[in-house]
Design a protein around this motif. Structure first.
Motif, PDB file in Angstrom:
ATOM      1  N   PRO A  79      46.501  50.648  30.144  1.00 36.55           N
ATOM      2  CA  PRO A  79      45.854  49.759  31.122  1.00 36.55           C
ATOM      3  C   PRO A  79      44.362  49.641  30.799  1.00 36.55           C
ATOM      4  N   LEU A  80      43.945  48.437  30.522  1.00 38.30           N
ATOM      5  CA  LEU A  80      42.559  48.182  30.134  1.00 38.30           C
ATOM      6  C   LEU A  80      41.805  47.711  31.383  1.00 38.30           C
ATOM      7  N   THR A  81      41.176  48.658  32.094  1.00 37.94           N
ATOM      8  CA  THR A  81      40.458  48.354  33.333  1.00 37.94           C
ATOM      9  C   THR A  81      39.008  47.971  33.033  1.00 37.94           C
ATOM     10  N   ASN A  82      38.369  47.360  34.055  1.00 31.35           N
ATOM     11  CA  ASN A  82      36.974  46.898  33.928  1.00 31.35           C
ATOM     12  C   ASN A  82      36.817  46.020  32.680  1.00 31.35           C
ATOM     13  N   PHE A  83      37.686  45.039  32.582  1.00 28.73           N
ATOM     14  CA  PHE A  83      37.751  44.242  31.356  1.00 28.73           C
ATOM     15  C   PHE A  83      36.456  43.462  31.136  1.00 28.73           C
ATOM     16  N   MET A  84      35.906  42.853  32.175  1.00 21.62           N
ATOM     17  CA  MET A  84      34.714  42.033  31.993  1.00 21.62           C
ATOM     18  C   MET A  84      33.514  42.872  31.563  1.00 21.62           C
ATOM     19  N   GLN A  85      33.387  44.075  32.109  1.00 16.73           N
ATOM     20  CA  GLN A  85      32.299  44.957  31.684  1.00 16.73           C
ATOM     21  C   GLN A  85      32.466  45.345  30.214  1.00 16.73           C
ATOM     22  N   LEU A  86      33.710  45.596  29.815  1.00 15.81           N
ATOM     23  CA  LEU A  86      33.958  45.953  28.415  1.00 15.81           C
ATOM     24  C   LEU A  86      33.662  44.773  27.499  1.00 15.81           C
ATOM     25  N   ARG A  87      33.876  43.557  27.977  1.00 19.04           N
ATOM     26  CA  ARG A  87      33.552  42.395  27.147  1.00 19.04           C
ATOM     27  C   ARG A  87      32.065  42.322  26.862  1.00 19.04           C
ATOM     28  N   PHE A  88      31.254  42.589  27.861  1.00 20.55           N
ATOM     29  CA  PHE A  88      29.807  42.548  27.651  1.00 20.55           C
ATOM     30  C   PHE A  88      29.355  43.676  26.732  1.00 20.55           C
ATOM     31  N   ALA A  89      30.060  44.801  26.741  1.00 18.66           N
ATOM     32  CA  ALA A  89      29.692  45.911  25.856  1.00 18.66           C
ATOM     33  C   ALA A  89      29.981  45.583  24.397  1.00 18.66           C
ATOM     34  N   ALA A  90      31.009  44.774  24.164  1.00 19.42           N
ATOM     35  CA  ALA A  90      31.351  44.304  22.809  1.00 19.42           C
ATOM     36  C   ALA A  90      31.658  45.442  21.853  1.00 19.42           C
ATOM     37  N   ALA A  91      32.117  46.570  22.351  1.00 20.43           N
ATOM     38  CA  ALA A  91      32.483  47.710  21.512  1.00 20.43           C
ATOM     39  C   ALA A  91      33.992  47.901  21.578  1.00 20.43           C
TER      40      ALA A  91
END
Length: 524
Positions: free
Chosen positions: A293-305
């Motif tokens: 389960p990939l949670t906090n998807f939008m935050q992870l997108r901004f991290a780009a890692a």
């Protein structure tokens, strides 16, 4: 001399052959006779084509004797062809003998080589041996004797080569027989595999029949109940149409009882457990799967890692998903990139089949899930997957990104393509565990030995009086005691307050604060 006489005889034979060859030449074209004919006046031989051309184009006279001559007067000589063939054979033999005689002669005296100089290891003529001066005082042997010796030696070596050739031919035959045995063994394995596959297919057919029988039984029960219910509805509708008001009032109780009898049966009694639509494969192993389960998807997108899933351990192999929420490389910002990584495993490259699935969260319908599957060659630390797994702008609108929880659900499955490879992986994992177990046993034995030495030392110290403590003992054993103390501090894992009770006299002031050894843990 003999050699000169031989030479003369050879020249005489050659001259005789050449003379005969001149006799049997056409006196018109001076070439070899073709279809030889004879002039009856001068007995000269000529080609039939040559004399016919002369008599028809020039004059009706013999070109040699000038006598009157016509074509019908020519005598056909059929025997000339055989004589010319014999002459050609003799010429060829003389040419070969002449070449051989010139090859086997002394380049200085042009004499036949008859002597072998043992000192110079060369063949010479008798004049070189007697009068040449360059071979004076040398050892000579007859050429024929040396030739016979070398010929016998070469023939012996040739016989050895022939034996070697026969051995090689025998080895080739052995290899051919081995090829046939390998092919027959392969054919036998193919027959075994086909028989095994036929048996597996038969067992799958039996399993299918069993499942279908169960389903047909469920269907028949439901169909029977449906038919009864339809018959009841038709009967009620019929009564409603044909009965008068008074008759309907009279029969309403009976109709209500019939309806209640049907409604007494609970619907759960008609619900049967679904038959699983899976069949066990005896050839291809099943997938090992894990959900990410990939949670906090939008935050992870901004991290780009990249984001990694929890590891999936299978037979010593460690698998995990490597996800780029905002895409990887040239597709960054446009596509979701998902890869499968082998983080631990066998040192050599191996092929594995894998599936990566993204769940449709709005409907929970498995048919709407995005599934990508492939087979790739994996090395430790290598990733295989899909750079363009799914478009980022369609994740929410298509129902794969839950806007409430801001989460994606990914599932990955992996398996070796055959049971043989799975057994190989398991054997490698067993060997790794055995090696680790042996290392732990060695460490346990070392700790036992250290504990025994430490206990013996402490018991010896208790027997000594404090007033007469022999300090020379510590001086002699200081190095060993220090080593034991350091080993205890580093490997025992004892608390600091307990280490002081087992320290040697030279290590009483030492402060051993090293962390305990963490032995590697294994998981199955």
């Amino acid at each position: 001399m003999a050699s000169r006489g031989d030479k003369g005889n050879g020249n005489g034979e050659e001259q005789i052959v050449e003379t005969l060859a001149e006799v049997f030449r056409c006196f018109i074209c001076m070439e070899k006779l073709v279809d030889a004919h004879l002039c009856p006046h001068c007995s000269k031989l000529c080609c039939y084509a040559c004399v016919r051309r002369w008599l028809t184009e020039q004059r009706s006279q013999c070109p040699h004797c000038r006598a009157s001559l016509h074509l019908h007067e020519l005598v056909n000589c059929r025997w000339v062809e055989e004589v010319t063939q014999q002459i050609e054979t003799m010429q060829q033999s003389n040419n070969i003998a002449l070449r051989e005689s010139y090859r086997d002669r002394c380049p200085t005296h042009q004499e036949k080589l008859t002597v072998y100089c043992w000192t110079c290891h060369c063949c010479i003529c008798h004049q070189c041996a007697l009068w040449g001066g360059t071979h004076s005082g040398h050892t000579f042997k007859p050429l024929e004797e040396v030739y016979d010796h070398h010929l016998a030696q070469i023939r012996d070596e040739v016989s050895q080569l022939r034996r070697r050739l026969m051995e090689l031919i025998s080895l080739v035959q052995d290899v051919e027989r081995n090829v046939e045995s390998v092919r027959s063994a392969k054919d036998e394995r193919v027959r075994e595999i086909r028989n095994a596959v036929e048996l597996m297919i038969s067992r799958l057919d039996n399993a299918l029949k069993s499942k279908l029988l169960t389903l047909m039984k469920q269907k028949n029960n439901l169909t029977q109940e449906t038919e009864q219910l339809e018959h009841l509805l038709q009967e009620i509708e019929h009564q409603l149409h044909i009965c008068t008001r008074s008759e309907l009032i009279a029969k309403s109780g009976e109709l209500s009882n019939m309806i209640n009898e049907v409604r007494k049966k609970s619907m759960t009694s008609f619900v049967s457990p679904p038959v699983p639509a899976d069949f066990h494969s005896e050839i291809v192993p099943s997938y090992d799967s894990s959900t990410f389960p990939l949670t906090n998807f939008m935050q992870l997108r901004f991290a780009a890692a990249p984001v990694y899933s929890a590891p999936l351990h299978v037979n010593g192999l460690c698998w995990r998903l490597k996800v780029y929420p905002d895409g990887n490389g040239v597709v960054r910002g446009n596509y979701l990139s998902v890869f499968l990584e082998l983080s631990a495993g066998l040192p050599e490259t191996s092929k594995y089949e894998y599936r990566i699935e993204m769940l449709h969260q709005m409907s929970r319908d498995p048919s709407k899930n995005i599934i990508r599957e492939f087979a790739s060659d994996f090395e430790v630390g290598e990733c295989w997957g899909y750079n363009r797994f799914f478009r980022l702008d369609l994740l929410a609108s298509e129902g794969y990104l839950n806007p409430d929880t801001d989460a994606l659900i990914l599932r990955f499955q992996v398996r070796p393509p055959t049971f043989y490879q799975r057994c190989r992986d398991q054997q490698w994992y067993i060997n790794q565990l055995i090696t680790m177990q042996n290392q732990h046993m060695l460490q346990i034995n070392d700790l036992k030995e250290w504990l025994y030495n430490t206990t013996s030392l402490m018991n010896g110290q208790r027997l000594l009086s404090p007033g007469i403590l022999n300090t020379s003992m510590f001086a002699e054993n200081g190095s060993r005691n220090n080593d034991i103390s350091h080993y205890m501090c580093e490997h025992s894992g004892m608390p600091a307050e307990r280490r002081a009770t087992v320290q040697t006299p030279h290590a009483l002031d030492a402060n051993c604060n090293s962390p305990p050894v963490n032995f590697p843990s294994t998981s199955r």
